[in-house]
Scaffold this motif. Structure first.
Motif, short mmCIF file in Angstrom:
data_model
loop_
_atom_site.label_atom_id
_atom_site.label_comp_id
_atom_site.label_asym_id
_atom_site.label_seq_id
_atom_site.Cartn_x
_atom_site.Cartn_y
_atom_site.Cartn_z
N LEU A 49 -15.49 -11.65 -9.11
CA LEU A 49 -16.19 -12.42 -8.09
C LEU A 49 -15.25 -13.48 -7.53
O LEU A 49 -14.92 -14.46 -8.21
N PRO A 50 -14.78 -13.32 -6.31
CA PRO A 50 -13.81 -14.26 -5.76
C PRO A 50 -14.45 -15.63 -5.51
O PRO A 50 -15.51 -15.71 -4.91
N TYR A 88 -5.01 -4.83 1.19
CA TYR A 88 -4.76 -4.44 -0.20
C TYR A 88 -4.83 -2.91 -0.24
O TYR A 88 -5.94 -2.35 -0.22
N PRO A 89 -3.69 -2.23 -0.25
CA PRO A 89 -3.70 -0.76 -0.13
C PRO A 89 -4.63 -0.08 -1.13
O PRO A 89 -5.32 0.88 -0.78
N LEU A 109 -5.30 -9.89 10.63
CA LEU A 109 -4.59 -9.67 9.37
C LEU A 109 -4.22 -11.05 8.80
O LEU A 109 -3.47 -11.80 9.43
N GLY A 110 -4.79 -11.38 7.65
CA GLY A 110 -4.51 -12.67 7.00
C GLY A 110 -4.13 -12.40 5.56
O GLY A 110 -5.00 -12.25 4.70
N GLN A 111 -2.82 -12.34 5.30
CA GLN A 111 -2.35 -11.85 4.00
C GLN A 111 -2.15 -13.02 3.03
O GLN A 111 -1.03 -13.45 2.79
N HIS A 112 -3.26 -13.48 2.45
CA HIS A 112 -3.18 -14.63 1.54
C HIS A 112 -2.65 -14.24 0.17
O HIS A 112 -2.27 -15.10 -0.62
N GLU A 118 -6.53 -9.48 -5.03
CA GLU A 118 -6.96 -10.72 -5.67
C GLU A 118 -7.78 -10.39 -6.92
O GLU A 118 -8.54 -9.43 -6.94
N GLY A 119 -7.61 -11.21 -7.96
CA GLY A 119 -8.34 -10.99 -9.20
C GLY A 119 -7.53 -10.19 -10.20
O GLY A 119 -7.82 -10.21 -11.39
N ASP A 120 -6.51 -9.48 -9.73
CA ASP A 120 -5.62 -8.73 -10.62
C ASP A 120 -4.44 -9.64 -10.97
O ASP A 120 -3.94 -10.36 -10.10
N PRO A 121 -4.01 -9.65 -12.23
CA PRO A 121 -2.89 -10.54 -12.60
C PRO A 121 -1.62 -10.26 -11.78
O PRO A 121 -0.76 -11.14 -11.66
#
Ligand SMILES: [Zn+2]
Ligand SMILES: [Zn+2]
Length: 260
Positions: A49-50, A88-89, A109-112, A118-121
């Motif tokens: 959950l972001p 995120y491919p 396209l907003g590549q933060h 996100e959420g993956d180490p």
């Protein structure tokens, strides 16, 4: 024509004010076209959950809110439904399937983050300072692949990666990214939030290359608060920035639906 396509809402958990207030501020500011592009929800794996993003189950409410404002302002100001979206491919096809259920007008396209979702180490935060050449190249490769999907209408803060390493390598990678955007006729955004907030972007090194290649440029408000929908006190600095690098400003975006 006065337009603005980079605007958030509280659905993302880090913006203030209601969508109704944003629309009113835009109308009072004299915009003819106004787009909501809140941070996209993503079908993250393993129930992640972001903390600073809309959740998938909130998407219908966001869409309903924007579409009802579109009706309310019909004939006075055009309102568009968009998202600011990371590429995120690993999750991209799943996201497109979700988007297919909604009448989405455009994606920025907003590549933060990149490397992994996100959420993956393995996810690399674009804001974290780095002098790692491999990260810069991976960021650039990811952006170029994203642009190649043809699903984006504009590149928001293309210089969001906080790279502090070798300038020559940075310029070379910037030129790769800028050329990819130009090949698709995609404008690059000078981010007014970054400018006003004195962030690491807009990065002068990047915009010097944009200027020399002659790519199209837009000014993104990136409003996360009502007062930043039409930030009149910030225009002089933004205009000075555009002049300093002799940038090729374009007022309007050609909107591409991700469902098209
Ligand atoms: Zn944000
Ligand atoms: Zn944004």
């Amino acid at each position: 024509m006065k337009t603005s396509y980079h605007n958030h809402t509280p659905f993302c958990r880090h913006a203030s004010g209601s969508p109704e207030e944003y629309a009113r501020a835009a109308y009072e500011g004299g915009y003819e076209k106004f787009g909501f592009s809140d941070h996209t929800p993503y079908p993250f794996r393993k129930g992640y959950l972001p903390p600073t993003r809309m959740r998938i189950e909130e998407l219908p409410d966001y869409v309903r809110t924007v579409l009802s404002l579109r009706e309310e302002y019909r004939g006075k100001m055009q309102i568009f439904l968009g998202f600011e979206t990371e590429y995120y491919p690993a999750l991209w096809q799943d996201l497109l399937k979700i988007y297919a259920g909604y009448p989405i007008d455009y994606l920025l396209l907003g590549q933060h983050g990149f490397g992994m979702p996100e959420g993956d180490p393995g996810c690399i935060n674009s804001f974290e300072k780095t002098d790692d050449a491999a990260k810069l190249v991976l960021f650039t490769d990811t952006m170029i692949e994203a642009i190649g999907t043809g699903k984006f209408s504009c590149v928001a803060h293309p210089d969001v990666l906080n790279y502090r390493g070798d300038d020559d390598l940075y310029r070379e990678q910037a030129r790769r990214l800028i050329s990819a955007a130009m090949a698709k006729d995609l404008p690059l955004e000078v981010n007014m939030y970054g400018l006003a907030d004195r962030r690491h972007y807009p990065n002068p090194l990047f915009w010097k290359e944009v200027s020399s290649l002659g790519a199209k440029v837009v000014l993104g408000r990136d409003a996360h608060a009502v007062r930043r929908v039409d930030p009149i006190d910030e225009y002089p600095a933004a205009e000075e920035f555009l002049r300093r690098f002799d940038l090729n400003l374009t007022e309007d975006l050609v909107l591409i639906s991700p469902n098209g």
